[in-house]
Write an enzyme that holds these catalytic residues in place. Structure first.
Site, PDB file in Angstrom:
ATOM      1  N   LYS A 198       0.851  -1.329  -0.076  1.00  0.00           N
ATOM      2  CA  LYS A 198       0.064  -0.041  -0.048  1.00  0.00           C
ATOM      3  C   LYS A 198       0.844   1.295   0.011  1.00  0.00           C
ATOM      4  O   LYS A 198       1.823   1.319   0.504  1.00  0.00           O
ATOM      5  CB  LYS A 198      -1.015  -0.104   1.208  1.00  0.00           C
ATOM      6  CG  LYS A 198      -1.941  -1.054   1.279  1.00  0.00           C
ATOM      7  CD  LYS A 198      -2.614  -1.085   2.501  1.00  0.00           C
ATOM      8  CE  LYS A 198      -3.853  -1.767   2.217  1.00  0.00           C
ATOM      9  NZ  LYS A 198      -4.714  -1.959   3.565  1.00  0.00           N
ATOM     10  N   GLY A 354      11.010  -5.229   6.355  1.00  0.00           N
ATOM     11  CA  GLY A 354       9.871  -6.281   6.190  1.00  0.00           C
ATOM     12  C   GLY A 354      10.300  -7.130   4.913  1.00  0.00           C
ATOM     13  O   GLY A 354      11.130  -8.026   4.969  1.00  0.00           O
TER      14      GLY A 354
HETATM   15  P1  AMP Z   1       4.647  -4.034   2.464  1.00  0.00           P
HETATM   16  O1  AMP Z   1       4.402  -4.731   3.879  1.00  0.00           O
HETATM   17  O2  AMP Z   1       3.699  -2.903   2.354  1.00  0.00           O
HETATM   18  O3  AMP Z   1       5.986  -3.966   1.910  1.00  0.00           O
HETATM   19  O4  AMP Z   1       3.834  -5.262   1.632  1.00  0.00           O
HETATM   20  C1  AMP Z   1       4.200  -6.545   1.314  1.00  0.00           C
HETATM   21  C2  AMP Z   1       3.287  -7.383   0.681  1.00  0.00           C
HETATM   22  O5  AMP Z   1       2.587  -6.605  -0.674  1.00  0.00           O
HETATM   23  C3  AMP Z   1       3.631  -8.720   0.195  1.00  0.00           C
HETATM   24  O6  AMP Z   1       3.053  -9.668   0.931  1.00  0.00           O
HETATM   25  C4  AMP Z   1       3.000  -8.667  -1.041  1.00  0.00           C
HETATM   26  O7  AMP Z   1       2.409 -10.016  -1.358  1.00  0.00           O
HETATM   27  C5  AMP Z   1       2.225  -7.413  -1.156  1.00  0.00           C
HETATM   28  N1  AMP Z   1       1.812  -7.089  -2.705  1.00  0.00           N
HETATM   29  C6  AMP Z   1       2.915  -6.754  -3.527  1.00  0.00           C
HETATM   30  N2  AMP Z   1       2.569  -6.426  -4.847  1.00  0.00           N
HETATM   31  C7  AMP Z   1       1.245  -6.711  -4.678  1.00  0.00           C
HETATM   32  C8  AMP Z   1       0.156  -6.201  -5.520  1.00  0.00           C
HETATM   33  N3  AMP Z   1       0.496  -6.127  -7.068  1.00  0.00           N
HETATM   34  N4  AMP Z   1      -1.067  -6.724  -5.142  1.00  0.00           N
HETATM   35  C9  AMP Z   1      -1.502  -7.166  -3.791  1.00  0.00           C
HETATM   36  N5  AMP Z   1      -0.441  -7.329  -3.041  1.00  0.00           N
HETATM   37  C10 AMP Z   1       0.672  -6.804  -3.486  1.00  0.00           C
END
Ligand code: AMP
Length: 398
Positions: A198, A354
């Site tokens: 996000k 992360g």
């Molecule tokens: P964050 O903790 O914000 O770094 O988000 C990491 C997560 O983002 C991971 O679990 C990914 O699976 C997810 N992610 C990455 N790209 C996408 C996407 N295009 N749609 C949904 N989730 C995503």
């Protein structure tokens, strides 16, 4: 930066704040000992310099005082194994037993204190509690980067009681100097690669980085908020409609500052959120209804790779797609490989926060980038431009 190499530790009692907040299973076995391993060089150095070591840490989030579940005693065996020596234990981090055991420590000996968070005063940053801890030792060392963004008694307040004798441990020093390499006077071009789910958690990071970088690469789920803000069709992709204006503002800020903003031009889409979903690659701004983008496409990978290979400093936070699904992991893997390749030709690369750390570990690339940060929250706050109380306390105490 004043670290443990720049102080005569002979015959000193050194209290070291470590981050031993490791995961334990129901048998109280450690399931990931990374954080304990990370602290060992600092402990060994103090011992070999003729000092004694008093270790203090938190473990978990105990709510109501002492609980066996969160006792640091469970770590004793593992720690003794790693140090190759007996480690003493105090059942309370302050009070008579801790005071007596600390006073009796001889050079070369180690004492582990019970969980700091059995006292609410720890997280409150209580000065009196910090003073009680401080009275156990002659020198304070902070090696807990994972909690450096908290102004707790043991991570920041305690430094007041060690004027001229507050030092960085090796882990803390490495973390801070890697972050400084990226944010203060980096070799240019400086490129930030941001991904993850996000935009919402990363607005401050984006804003702060736009002031510093030459190139900002956006991938992951957050790309769709940018693409929609630019008038694209994102189908059922992850999108934060309440942040469209924020995304537009970031795009404008990049333009004004002359930062090259790279947003994916193609994406691998799926007809459901599943590894087994049907997939195809389409232009990132023309995703049909019922489909969602789960990875960056080939053309985007090529563009991003070229930018990465032409950079002298790289910061990577967040996967390029849903890399947990093998069928949508190629973007993340290829970008990791591009960063590795850039690193092999002398570019400084810092990976942190992360899931990008999980990704480099998954592809066995952790030792092929310049530095992998151990402190998720602390690192993110630093790149948001915030001062870390744990770092500041030591820098000001010098
Ligand atoms: P964050 O903790 O914000 O770094 O988000 C990491 C997560 O983002 C991971 O679990 C990914 O699976 C997810 N992610 C990455 N790209 C996408 C996407 N295009 N749609 C949904 N989730 C995503």
């Amino acid at each position: 930066m004043k670290n443990i190499d720049q102080y005569n530790l002979k015959d000193k009692r050194v209290i070291v704040r470590v981050d031993f907040n490791v995961p334990l299973n129901e048998k109280f076995e450690i399931t990931d000992d990374t954080r304990i391993r990370a602290a060992i060089p600092t402990v060994k150095k103090i011992l070999s310099a003729g000092g004694s070591v008093i270790l203090m840490s938190h473990l978990g989030r105990p709510k109501d005082g002492p609980t066996d579940k969160y006792s640091l005693r469970h770590l004793l065996n593992d720690l003794e194994g790693k140090l190759g020596m007996k480690v003493q234990f105090a059942n309370d981090c302050i009070g008579e037993e801790a005071t007596e055991k600390a006073a009796a420590l001889k050079p070369g000996e180690v004492l582990l204190l019970e969980n700091l968070r059995f006292y609410k005063e720890e997280e409150k940053g209580d000065e009196n509690f910090a003073k009680k801890l401080a009275l156990l030792a002659d020198v304070y060392v902070n090696d807990a980067f994972g909690t450096a963004h908290r102004a707790h008694a043991s991570t920041a307040i305690i430094a007041r009681f060690f004027p001229g004798a507050s030092l960085f441990g090796y882990l803390m020093q490495d973390e801070v100097s890697s972050l400084e390499k990226v944010t203060k006077n980096p070799d240019r071009p400086l490129t930030a690669v941001l991904g993850g789910a996000k935009v919402s958690g990363k607005i401050e990071i984006i804003n702060n980085l736009l002031d510093k970088v030459d190139n900002l690469i956006i991938g992951g789920g957050m790309m769709f908020t940018f693409i929609k803000a630019m008038g694209g069709q994102v189908g059922n992709s992850l999108v934060e409609d309440d942040l469209l204006e924020t995304a537009k503002a970031a795009i404008n800020k990049a333009k004004t500052l002359g930062v090259n903003l790279y947003i994916p031009t193609d994406t691998v889409i799926a007809d459901s959120f599943s590894n087994e979903a049907n997939q195809q690659t389409v232009a990132a701004n023309s995703i049909p209804d019922g489909w969602m983008g789960l990875d960056i496409g080939h053309e985007t990978i090529m563009t991003f790779t070229e930018v990465i290979l032409n950079s002298r400093t790289i910061l990577w936070n967040g996967p390029m797609g849903v890399f947990e699904f093998v069928n949508f992991a190629q973007g993340t893997r290829d970008i990791a490989l591009a960063i590795v390749k850039a690193t092999s030709s002398g570019t400084f690369s810092l990976v942190g926060g992360g899931d990008s750390v999980a990704a480099v570990n998954k592809y066995d690339l952790a030792d092929k980038v310049s530095y992998v940060s151990t402190g998720g929250g602390a690192m993110l706050e630093y790149i948001e431009g915030k001062e870390l109380p744990g770092v500041k306390a030591i820098q000001e105490g010098i």
